[in-house]
Design an enzyme around this catalytic site. Structure first.
Site, PDB file in Angstrom:
ATOM      1  CB  CYS A   2      39.929  42.397  34.324  1.00  0.00           C
ATOM      2  SG  CYS A   2      38.844  42.559  35.017  1.00  0.00           S
ATOM      3  NE  ARG A  27      43.673  47.422  32.616  1.00  0.00           N
ATOM      4  CZ  ARG A  27      43.140  47.823  32.033  1.00  0.00           C
ATOM      5  NH1 ARG A  27      43.736  49.215  31.188  1.00  0.00           N
ATOM      6  NH2 ARG A  27      42.386  48.196  31.192  1.00  0.00           N
ATOM      7  CD1 TRP A  75      36.864  47.096  39.930  1.00  0.00           C
ATOM      8  CD2 TRP A  75      35.168  46.202  38.575  1.00  0.00           C
ATOM      9  NE1 TRP A  75      34.819  47.707  39.779  1.00  0.00           N
ATOM     10  CE2 TRP A  75      34.872  47.210  38.934  1.00  0.00           C
ATOM     11  CE3 TRP A  75      34.455  45.854  37.273  1.00  0.00           C
ATOM     12  CZ2 TRP A  75      33.451  48.123  38.424  1.00  0.00           C
ATOM     13  CZ3 TRP A  75      33.126  46.263  36.727  1.00  0.00           C
ATOM     14  CH2 TRP A  75      32.888  46.714  37.904  1.00  0.00           C
ATOM     15  CG  ASN A 101      39.676  43.586  30.937  1.00  0.00           C
ATOM     16  OD1 ASN A 101      38.772  44.134  31.363  1.00  0.00           O
ATOM     17  ND2 ASN A 101      40.522  44.242  30.123  1.00  0.00           N
ATOM     18  N   GLY A 102      36.995  41.715  30.159  1.00  0.00           N
ATOM     19  CA  GLY A 102      35.887  41.688  29.135  1.00  0.00           C
ATOM     20  C   GLY A 102      34.685  41.101  29.947  1.00  0.00           C
ATOM     21  CD  GLU A 484      35.737  65.476  38.528  1.00  0.00           C
ATOM     22  OE1 GLU A 484      35.198  65.068  38.031  1.00  0.00           O
ATOM     23  OE2 GLU A 484      36.847  65.146  38.405  1.00  0.00           O
ATOM     24  CE  LYS A 488      37.698  62.815  41.030  1.00  0.00           C
ATOM     25  NZ  LYS A 488      36.895  62.539  39.839  1.00  0.00           N
ATOM     26  CD  GLU A 491      35.988  59.091  41.406  1.00  0.00           C
ATOM     27  OE1 GLU A 491      36.217  57.786  41.019  1.00  0.00           O
ATOM     28  OE2 GLU A 491      36.222  59.642  40.819  1.00  0.00           O
ATOM     29  CG  HIS A 507      13.528  74.637  40.653  1.00  0.00           C
ATOM     30  ND1 HIS A 507      12.807  75.250  40.440  1.00  0.00           N
ATOM     31  CD2 HIS A 507      14.778  75.299  40.275  1.00  0.00           C
ATOM     32  CE1 HIS A 507      12.730  76.192  39.722  1.00  0.00           C
ATOM     33  NE2 HIS A 507      14.319  76.160  39.705  1.00  0.00           N
ATOM     34  CE  LYS A 608      42.753  56.483  35.674  1.00  0.00           C
ATOM     35  NZ  LYS A 608      42.124  57.855  36.715  1.00  0.00           N
TER      36      LYS A 608
END
Ligand code: F6R
Length: 613
Positions: A2, A27, A75, A101-102, A484, A488, A491, A507, A608
């Site tokens: 947000c 955000r 968000w 925001n929160g 990583e 990438k 996402e 395994h 983000k």
């Protein structure tokens, strides 16, 4: 998560706020809204979707300008993305408007209580209770109403509040979510979740601390703490250059940030490495180096991509320094029963410096007498300010939601940290240290060489982009690179991908292998102990009809004969190889996502700076 922006001053608050929202879109981008004081009333426009839609709607406002504005990118946490759930939220009388925001954790009990007192709710958000509580406490003074409301809230907030009855006041408050105030001139202020929304107007930034409330008015900024005592705060100067928050001709921030890595890695090295003398220095940790070098154990705490960097840090500490280390997810650590040991060196790694779980872990450690050191990108962020000491990675603003340049800078800094400990403990002869530092200084140039492969990686992406699942493999230092690489890809292109230590496939995951399930392997450094083992794993996959796309060193004929496709990268020392080896996977993910028509800088469901749990 947000983005908040607010304006009070003589200028055009509406266009400034819309521009600010665009800068804050990383955000959150599922809905957006704006409330502005115009002709004695607060007018509000909201929309599902991105700021560009809001921009169109704003054209229907009675006036195009306003001296008092609050605006928000959402968000979603509570309630689906919709016009009703978008912020600003308001009270029953629609005289008090706020952006948040929160997360307000006790919103359900507060909502029940407010409903019993006759308040009507319109949205499914947790935020709306704050507006009604302020209404409940309002007796002609917005600041007092906010002061009475905040102690009733549990959870996190960055808040900006305005009232129709007080056109010369913008009240802001912070607990757990970031909020900064830009000082343009006396009587002109911009409030935002991140300085990136402010710096084209002013470089003078006041960082609010938790439980502080700020009142912005034509007379100035007045900040008080939770005991209502005045807090004197100086504005700090933010050095970022504006080009760093623009795309600079690249189609996406992510691609720009991938291509900036030679420069950002150089910035991480600058002033810290002296290859002639064979010395490293980390100013921000110099007073703690002996403590860290002599501690019994180190713990790296982080989330997502930063956690992958932390996992490389664990290998560095164990392999280079001989110091036992763990990398733990901050989200797990914050609730774990693990005793905090004041002898242990705890490291928090965060690009934003605001990630809720990482911050909570830091606070938990400090509360129990432990020592925490930060590896942070955003200067002045909450984690940077609250850590006992730390170092900045100096990657500059990272706007692309998928982290790229922050990762390579974090790993670069972790390597310098490990080498500082080697130096402190006098573990290596000078010649070996010099060899490592020469290799470290060559990394930006080598990354540049990998980037020259972008065209080939793009054409491979065009050929392969339709696969639905992928396996990423690597060992030791390159196991986190596999994790990583998989992160990438998933996402930004929504392809299911998993990273594994290469030997683990037997395994379980090898059962998935067929011609439709490509495997991406890092197999560099042929002299390395684990290289041969990775080759065996590749053989096993080939024997089952699997397709292999490998990252290997130039001149490696073994891999060239084995893999279906090879991306060649220059060789460096094994421990530095993750910084180079991740670059092809970053480019690969980017081009696959573009090929699939995905919005790379605004991947679905993501944002983000994860400031909520
Ligand atoms: C992935 C990504 C996230 C972040 C994570 C931690 O591309 O960006 O996984 O790495 O949310 O964020 P910071 O580093 O800001 O604490």
């Amino acid at each position: 998560m947000c983005g908040i922006i607010g304006y009070l001053g003589p200028g055009d608050g509406i266009s400034l706020s819309l521009r600010g929202l665009e800068r804050l879109e990383y955000r959150g981008y599922d809905s957006a809204g704006l409330a502005a004081w115009q002709k004695g009333k607060i007018v509000c426009q909201k929309t599902k979707g991105q700021v560009k839609i809001l921009r169109q709607k704003i054209l229907s406002l009675p006036e195009s300008k306003s001296h008092l504005v609050i605006a928000h990118n959402r968000w979603a946490t509570h309630g689906e993305p919709s016009k009703i759930n978008a912020h600003p939220q308001s009270d029953c009388s629609r005289k008090i408007f706020l952006v948040h925001n929160g997360v307000i954790e006790n919103y359900q009990s507060l909502k029940k209580w407010l409903k019993e007192r006759g308040h009507s709710f319109f949205s499914q958000t947790d935020t709306e209770v704050i507006a009604h509580l302020i209404e409940e406490n309002y007796q002609g003074n917005l600041l007092e109403a906010v002061q009475k409301t905040l102690p009733l809230l549990s959870g996190a907030y960055g808040l900006a509040v305005i009232s129709e009855s007080e056109p010369e006041r913008l009240v802001v408050a912070k607990k757990g979510s970031p909020l900064v105030i830009g000082v343009c001139q006396k009587g002109e202020y911009i409030v935002a979740s991140d300085p990136v929304a402010i710096i084209e107007h002013t470089r003078k930034i006041i960082y609010l601390d938790d439980e502080e409330i700020g009142v912005l008015s034509p007379q100035g900024v007045r900040i008080t703490n939770s005991s209502n005592s005045l807090v004197k705060k100086e504005a700090q100067s933010v050095e970022w250059d504006l080009a760093k928050i623009e795309k600079e001709g690249f189609p996406h921030f992510m691609l720009k940030e991938i291509f900036k890595q030679p420069e950002t890695i150089k910035n991480a090295l600058r002033g810290r490495v002296n290859k002639k003398q064979g010395k490293v220095k980390l100013g921000g940790l110099k007073d703690w180096l002996s403590f860290i070098a002599n501690c019994p154990r180190a713990v790296f705490l982080a989330c997502g991509t930063s956690w992958h960097a932390g996992l490389i840090g664990k290998y560095y500490f164990e392999n280079l320094v001989g110091l036992p280390a763990n990398a733990e997810y901050a989200s797990e650590f914050r609730y774990s029963q693990q005793p905090i040991d004041p002898q242990v060196a705890y490291f928090v790694i965060s690009q934003s410096g605001e990630t809720a779980d990482t911050l909570a872990s830091l606070r938990k450690i400090k509360k129990h007498g432990g020592h925490v050191f930060g590896l942070i990108n955003v200067v002045g962020s909450t984690i940077a300010r609250e850590a006992d000491a730390g170092v900045y990675i100096h990657a500059g603003p990272e706007i692309g939601v998928a982290s790229t340049k922050a990762f390579t800078s974090q790993v670069t800094l972790l390597s310098i940290l490990a080498l500082s400990l080697v130096q402190e403990k006098k573990l290596w002869p000078l010649s070996e240290m010099k060899k490592s530092l020469i290799a470290l200084e060559q990394i930006p140039q080598q990354v540049e060489e990998v980037l020259k492969n972008a065209k080939r990686i793009k054409s491979l992406a065009k050929k392969y982009y339709q696969f639905q699942n992928a396996l990423y493999l690597g060992r030791e230092y390159n196991f986190p690179v596999a994790l990583e690489g998989a992160l990438k890809l998933k996402e930004i292109s929504y392809i299911h991908a998993e990273g594994y230590p290469a030997a683990e496939i037997k395994h379980g995951p090898i059962a998935l292998i067929d011609q439709n399930m490509p495997t991406f392997v890092v197999a560099t450094n042929p002299d390395d102990l684990v290289y041969q083992k990775v080759i065996t794993n590749i053989e096993e996959i080939k024997a089952r009809g699997g397709n292999i796309l490998a990252v290997a060193n130039s001149g490696d004929k073994v891999i060239e004969n084995l893999a279906n496709q090879v991306i060649l990268v220059p060789q460096t020392l094994d421990f530095l190889s993750p910084i180079i080896n991740i670059i092809p996977w970053q480019l690969w993910s980017y081009y696959v996502a573009v090929q699939r028509g995905c919005d790379v800088d605004k991947p679905r469901n993501l944002a983000k700076s994860v400031t909520v749990e």
